[in-house]
Design a protein around this motif. Structure first.
Motif, PDB file in Angstrom:
ATOM      1  N   LEU A   1      68.762  77.260   6.472  1.00  0.00           N
ATOM      2  CA  LEU A   1      70.057  76.260   6.158  1.00  0.00           C
ATOM      3  C   LEU A   1      70.013  75.414   5.730  1.00  0.00           C
ATOM      4  O   LEU A   1      70.164  74.239   5.205  1.00  0.00           O
ATOM      5  CB  LEU A   1      70.131  75.971   7.830  1.00  0.00           C
ATOM      6  CG  LEU A   1      71.732  76.426   8.511  1.00  0.00           C
ATOM      7  CD1 LEU A   1      71.116  76.206  10.322  1.00  0.00           C
ATOM      8  CD2 LEU A   1      72.718  76.090   8.135  1.00  0.00           C
ATOM      9  N   ARG A   2      68.633  74.616   5.896  1.00  0.00           N
ATOM     10  CA  ARG A   2      67.999  73.269   5.288  1.00  0.00           C
ATOM     11  C   ARG A   2      68.439  73.670   3.435  1.00  0.00           C
ATOM     12  O   ARG A   2      68.628  72.789   2.629  1.00  0.00           O
ATOM     13  CB  ARG A   2      66.367  73.264   5.669  1.00  0.00           C
ATOM     14  CG  ARG A   2      66.301  72.314   6.636  1.00  0.00           C
ATOM     15  CD  ARG A   2      64.929  72.459   7.679  1.00  0.00           C
ATOM     16  NE  ARG A   2      64.839  70.951   8.485  1.00  0.00           N
ATOM     17  CZ  ARG A   2      64.034  71.880   9.962  1.00  0.00           C
ATOM     18  NH1 ARG A   2      63.765  72.982   9.653  1.00  0.00           N
ATOM     19  NH2 ARG A   2      64.366  71.110  10.878  1.00  0.00           N
ATOM     20  N   ALA A   3      68.015  74.833   3.532  1.00  0.00           N
ATOM     21  CA  ALA A   3      67.592  75.075   1.738  1.00  0.00           C
ATOM     22  C   ALA A   3      69.653  74.945   1.009  1.00  0.00           C
ATOM     23  O   ALA A   3      69.489  74.743   0.290  1.00  0.00           O
ATOM     24  CB  ALA A   3      67.680  76.363   1.338  1.00  0.00           C
ATOM     25  N   ALA A   4      69.755  75.793   1.883  1.00  0.00           N
ATOM     26  CA  ALA A   4      71.576  75.872   1.865  1.00  0.00           C
ATOM     27  C   ALA A   4      72.343  74.006   2.058  1.00  0.00           C
ATOM     28  O   ALA A   4      73.227  73.856   1.224  1.00  0.00           O
ATOM     29  CB  ALA A   4      72.054  76.519   2.435  1.00  0.00           C
ATOM     30  N   LEU A   5      72.004  73.338   2.688  1.00  0.00           N
ATOM     31  CA  LEU A   5      72.582  71.832   2.568  1.00  0.00           C
ATOM     32  C   LEU A   5      71.965  71.002   1.805  1.00  0.00           C
ATOM     33  O   LEU A   5      72.112  70.088   2.369  1.00  0.00           O
ATOM     34  CB  LEU A   5      72.374  71.272   4.419  1.00  0.00           C
ATOM     35  CG  LEU A   5      73.346  72.233   5.689  1.00  0.00           C
ATOM     36  CD1 LEU A   5      73.787  72.174   6.875  1.00  0.00           C
ATOM     37  CD2 LEU A   5      74.954  72.731   4.976  1.00  0.00           C
ATOM     38  N   ARG A   6      70.414  71.208   1.204  1.00  0.00           N
ATOM     39  CA  ARG A   6      69.843  70.435   0.569  1.00  0.00           C
ATOM     40  C   ARG A   6      69.420  69.998   1.658  1.00  0.00           C
ATOM     41  O   ARG A   6      68.970  68.684   1.511  1.00  0.00           O
ATOM     42  CB  ARG A   6      71.124  69.887  -0.396  1.00  0.00           C
ATOM     43  CG  ARG A   6      71.062  71.304  -1.470  1.00  0.00           C
ATOM     44  CD  ARG A   6      71.638  70.454  -2.765  1.00  0.00           C
ATOM     45  NE  ARG A   6      72.212  71.682  -3.167  1.00  0.00           N
ATOM     46  CZ  ARG A   6      72.916  71.163  -4.579  1.00  0.00           C
ATOM     47  NH1 ARG A   6      73.709  69.885  -5.156  1.00  0.00           N
ATOM     48  NH2 ARG A   6      73.049  72.557  -5.313  1.00  0.00           N
ATOM     49  N   LEU A   7      68.811  70.072   3.003  1.00  0.00           N
ATOM     50  CA  LEU A   7      68.506  69.060   3.655  1.00  0.00           C
ATOM     51  C   LEU A   7      67.240  69.030   3.497  1.00  0.00           C
ATOM     52  O   LEU A   7      66.140  69.437   4.241  1.00  0.00           O
ATOM     53  CB  LEU A   7      68.208  69.406   4.971  1.00  0.00           C
ATOM     54  CG  LEU A   7      69.899  69.239   6.022  1.00  0.00           C
ATOM     55  CD1 LEU A   7      70.208  70.141   7.165  1.00  0.00           C
ATOM     56  CD2 LEU A   7      69.875  67.714   5.933  1.00  0.00           C
ATOM     57  N   ASN A   8      66.341  68.181   2.385  1.00  0.00           N
ATOM     58  CA  ASN A   8      64.863  67.500   2.070  1.00  0.00           C
ATOM     59  C   ASN A   8      64.476  67.049   2.790  1.00  0.00           C
ATOM     60  O   ASN A   8      63.237  66.707   3.070  1.00  0.00           O
ATOM     61  CB  ASN A   8      65.113  67.084   0.931  1.00  0.00           C
ATOM     62  CG  ASN A   8      65.075  66.041   0.266  1.00  0.00           C
ATOM     63  OD1 ASN A   8      66.065  65.155   1.447  1.00  0.00           O
ATOM     64  ND2 ASN A   8      65.154  65.833  -0.572  1.00  0.00           N
ATOM     65  N   GLY A   9      64.904  66.091   4.138  1.00  0.00           N
ATOM     66  CA  GLY A   9      64.483  65.854   5.022  1.00  0.00           C
ATOM     67  C   GLY A   9      64.654  64.191   4.653  1.00  0.00           C
ATOM     68  O   GLY A   9      64.030  63.320   5.786  1.00  0.00           O
ATOM     69  N   GLU A  10      65.331  63.930   3.349  1.00  0.00           N
ATOM     70  CA  GLU A  10      64.817  62.826   3.016  1.00  0.00           C
ATOM     71  C   GLU A  10      66.255  61.617   4.037  1.00  0.00           C
ATOM     72  O   GLU A  10      65.530  60.362   4.282  1.00  0.00           O
ATOM     73  CB  GLU A  10      65.161  62.480   1.773  1.00  0.00           C
ATOM     74  CG  GLU A  10      64.353  62.511   0.988  1.00  0.00           C
ATOM     75  CD  GLU A  10      62.510  62.727   1.332  1.00  0.00           C
ATOM     76  OE1 GLU A  10      62.866  60.906   1.193  1.00  0.00           O
ATOM     77  OE2 GLU A  10      61.692  62.789   1.426  1.00  0.00           O
ATOM     78  N   GLY A  11      67.059  61.954   5.064  1.00  0.00           N
ATOM     79  CA  GLY A  11      67.862  61.776   5.860  1.00  0.00           C
ATOM     80  C   GLY A  11      68.656  60.892   4.484  1.00  0.00           C
ATOM     81  O   GLY A  11      68.798  60.703   3.631  1.00  0.00           O
ATOM     82  N   ARG A  12      69.127  59.952   5.464  1.00  0.00           N
ATOM     83  CA  ARG A  12      69.952  58.707   4.301  1.00  0.00           C
ATOM     84  C   ARG A  12      68.890  57.755   4.275  1.00  0.00           C
ATOM     85  O   ARG A  12      67.962  57.111   4.931  1.00  0.00           O
ATOM     86  CB  ARG A  12      71.562  57.829   5.839  1.00  0.00           C
ATOM     87  CG  ARG A  12      71.805  56.987   4.609  1.00  0.00           C
ATOM     88  CD  ARG A  12      73.019  56.262   5.540  1.00  0.00           C
ATOM     89  NE  ARG A  12      72.462  55.613   6.484  1.00  0.00           N
ATOM     90  CZ  ARG A  12      73.239  54.835   7.171  1.00  0.00           C
ATOM     91  NH1 ARG A  12      74.768  55.305   7.397  1.00  0.00           N
ATOM     92  NH2 ARG A  12      73.530  54.052   8.648  1.00  0.00           N
ATOM     93  N   GLN A  13      68.856  57.308   2.989  1.00  0.00           N
ATOM     94  CA  GLN A  13      67.644  56.118   2.238  1.00  0.00           C
ATOM     95  C   GLN A  13      68.710  55.067   2.325  1.00  0.00           C
ATOM     96  O   GLN A  13      69.321  54.428   2.061  1.00  0.00           O
ATOM     97  CB  GLN A  13      67.901  56.687   0.762  1.00  0.00           C
ATOM     98  CG  GLN A  13      66.834  57.816   0.432  1.00  0.00           C
ATOM     99  CD  GLN A  13      65.802  57.440   0.902  1.00  0.00           C
ATOM    100  OE1 GLN A  13      65.145  56.840   0.867  1.00  0.00           O
ATOM    101  NE2 GLN A  13      65.239  58.386   1.737  1.00  0.00           N
ATOM    102  N   SER A  14      67.942  54.787   3.188  1.00  0.00           N
ATOM    103  CA  SER A  14      69.355  53.012   3.995  1.00  0.00           C
ATOM    104  C   SER A  14      67.869  51.603   3.109  1.00  0.00           C
ATOM    105  O   SER A  14      67.038  52.069   1.754  1.00  0.00           O
ATOM    106  CB  SER A  14      68.988  52.478   4.694  1.00  0.00           C
ATOM    107  OG  SER A  14      67.663  52.104   5.230  1.00  0.00           O
TER     108      SER A  14
END
Lengths: 347, 189
Positions: A334-347
């Motif tokens: 899922l992380r790969a599919a959603l491109r959840l590289n974990g950086e979250g929102r870069q505020s």
């Protein structure tokens, strides 16, 4: 040894974000803590850190290099009489480089301290704490009272304002001339204070929590802040708002771990698979922002838990024991599919 | 061939709930592979929210993965009169995203309702709160959300988000995924 050295002070803040500006101030504070001989830190190449006495042939050779040397370099000099510290950045470094310089400078600091104080041993306990500035600043912020905007006096070249009631801060550059930089050292060391700001229009503001978080992220240098250094286990009273803070995948995992149970540092390292440095940063940031539950090594002397901790009883999901580990494989997909590289929102 | 290689495809079911207009349909659309299946009808409760149409049964979206695995996202109807659907939709869910509209008069009371109604999922699994539509009193209202969570003996993340931003929806999901992952890790204790 203590007379001013014939070098220009060229400190650039170009392209440096607020947190990094504060880092530089903090760093300048750090180098005034030392009372050893003058050392030179040569960061002009990719070679390992070189520390030499400035009065040695190697030191004199380094200092005599042309100022137009195109390589980025940092020279840090400090003496027994206090504010003789100079930081020379021949050109404004990129952030990554800047952080690298700071981190390497702290290593230099430790090594210089070891050389100057051989009886102190090789452990970290006798070294000046890199986050002394951080704890001073945070203590000041949290102990202060009053309403409205306050300016942090002592940061002459930076206009740093905080609003404690609203949990906001702002930071802008000022116009401190290079010749006045020595006053910065004096101010940081002795007289950090708050003074009210009256009448000025409200500046562009940010949540104070983000400042605290970033300070902890950048100023931990592998050491737990004093308030939690003796704790055996850690748990959260509140999740950090990762929508406001820069969240890494490691931080999200750590929050999920310490949000569900009390864990020691070794347990956290083992289960999260994060680097010790990252764990220390996370714990320091949570402590400074008030998200860690208080617990000491000796339960007999443990102070009373804060009010919010009393109601934030941890829930260990009863069904966790039956949850198939194969979900972890699906989560990876899922992380790969959603491109959840974990950086979250870069505020 | 190992036994692991013949396991059936896995599905992760996530519920997205919250008051009418909180952004449940928008959140699902932000991550679903295909436009979400919606069951919208004319909004007959304009007192609760002024939007013209609202979900009456559920929204559905999914993310298809290799090997037949998939993430299923179910959005609940926001109107209270359809809350009989919540338990039906919640069956088998691993986690719940509760979207709270901070512009409403008492978002803490809204959250208390959803935490109670989805307590089975939250206590057996995971949960995350997305607080949207912040006003000048957002900080105070978010403190109120934390207070409700504490009163109920829970510790859940509260993120101030804008679900129109895909990155914010992903942040909510990542928090759930981390909770699922870490609680599974704890099962080996």
């Amino acid at each position: 040894m203590n007379k001013p050295l014939p070098i220009d002070i060229k400190v650039g803040f170009v392209g440096v974000a607020a947190a990094e500006q504060l880092l530089l101030v903090a760093f300048l504070d750090l180098i005034t803590l030392n009372d050893g001989s003058i050392f030179v830190f040569d960061d002009s190449s990719d070679a390992p850190i070189k520390i030499v006495d400035a009065s040695s042939p190697a030191g004199r050779q380094f200092l005599s290099r042309p100022k137009a040397d195109p390589t980025s370099r940092a020279i840090i000099l400090y003496g027994a009489q206090g504010p003789e510290a100079h930081l020379v950045l021949e050109r404004p470094p990129r952030l990554v480089k800047f952080r690298s310089v700071l981190q390497r400078a702290v290593q230099m600091l430790a090594e210089a301290h070891r050389l100057a104080n051989p009886e102190a041993g090789s452990g970290n306990s006798k070294l000046p704490l890199p986050h002394r500035f951080l704890t001073v600043l945070i203590d000041l912020l949290e102990q202060s009272s009053g309403r409205g905007w306050f300016r942090l006096r002592a940061f002459h070249e930076l206009d740093i304002r905080v609003n404690l009631d609203r949990g906001l801060f702002s930071i802008t550059r000022g116009g401190l001339a290079p010749a006045e930089w020595s006053s910065l050292f004096e101010g940081v060391r002795e007289s950090i204070a708050l003074e009210p700001v009256v009448g000025d229009p409200e500046p562009i503001v940010y949540p104070l929590e983000t400042l605290k978080w970033q300070l902890a992220m950048q100023l931990s240098f592998g050491l737990l802040v004093p308030g939690i250094a003796d704790r055996r286990k850690f748990s959260l009273t509140r999740w950090p708002d990762f929508a406001k803070l820069k969240a890494s995948p490691n931080q999200m995992r750590l929050a999920a771990l310490v949000g569900s149970r009390d864990l020691s540092i070794e347990e956290l390292l083992s289960r999260s698979q994060v680097a010790r440095q990252d764990l220390i940063r996370f714990l320091n940031a949570c402590e400074i922002c008030g998200y860690l539950r208080l617990e000491t090594t000796d339960p007999a002397v443990a102070p009373a838990a804060p009010k919010e901790a009393a109601v934030a009883t941890k829930v260990v999901p009863p069904a966790a024991a039956t949850r198939p580990r194969r979900f972890q494989a699906v989560l990876g997909k899922l992380r790969a599919a959603l491109r959840l590289n974990g950086e979250g929102r870069q505020s | 061939m190992t036994s692991e290689s013949v396991q059936p495809p896995s599905e992760i079911k996530i519920i997205i709930t919250g008051t009418m207009g909180a952004g449940k349909t928008t959140a699902i659309a932000a991550v679903s592979d295909a436009p979400p299946v919606t069951t919208e009808a004319d909004n007959r409760d304009r007192a609760a929210h002024s939007k013209a149409q609202t979900t009456v049964a559920m929204d559905y979206g999914e993310v298809q993965l290799a090997g037949g695995d998939r993430l299923r996202l179910y959005g609940t109807p926001g109107q209270g009169r359809f809350n009989f659907m919540w338990k039906i939709l919640g069956k088998g869910a691993l986690g719940v995203v509760i979207l709270v509209d901070l512009s409403r008069s008492d978002p803490a009371a809204d959250l208390r309702t959803y935490l109670a109604d989805f307590s089975e999922i939250i206590r057996e699994g995971t949960g995350v709160i997305g607080a949207g539509r912040p006003g000048t009193d957002a900080a105070e209202k978010i403190e109120g959300l934390h207070a409700v969570i504490g009163e109920m003996g829970l510790l859940l993340p509260v993120f101030e988000v804008d679900v129109r931003e895909r990155s914010d929806v992903l942040l909510l999901l990542e928090a759930l995924f981390s909770q699922i992952e870490m609680s599974a890790d704890g099962s080996e204790d």
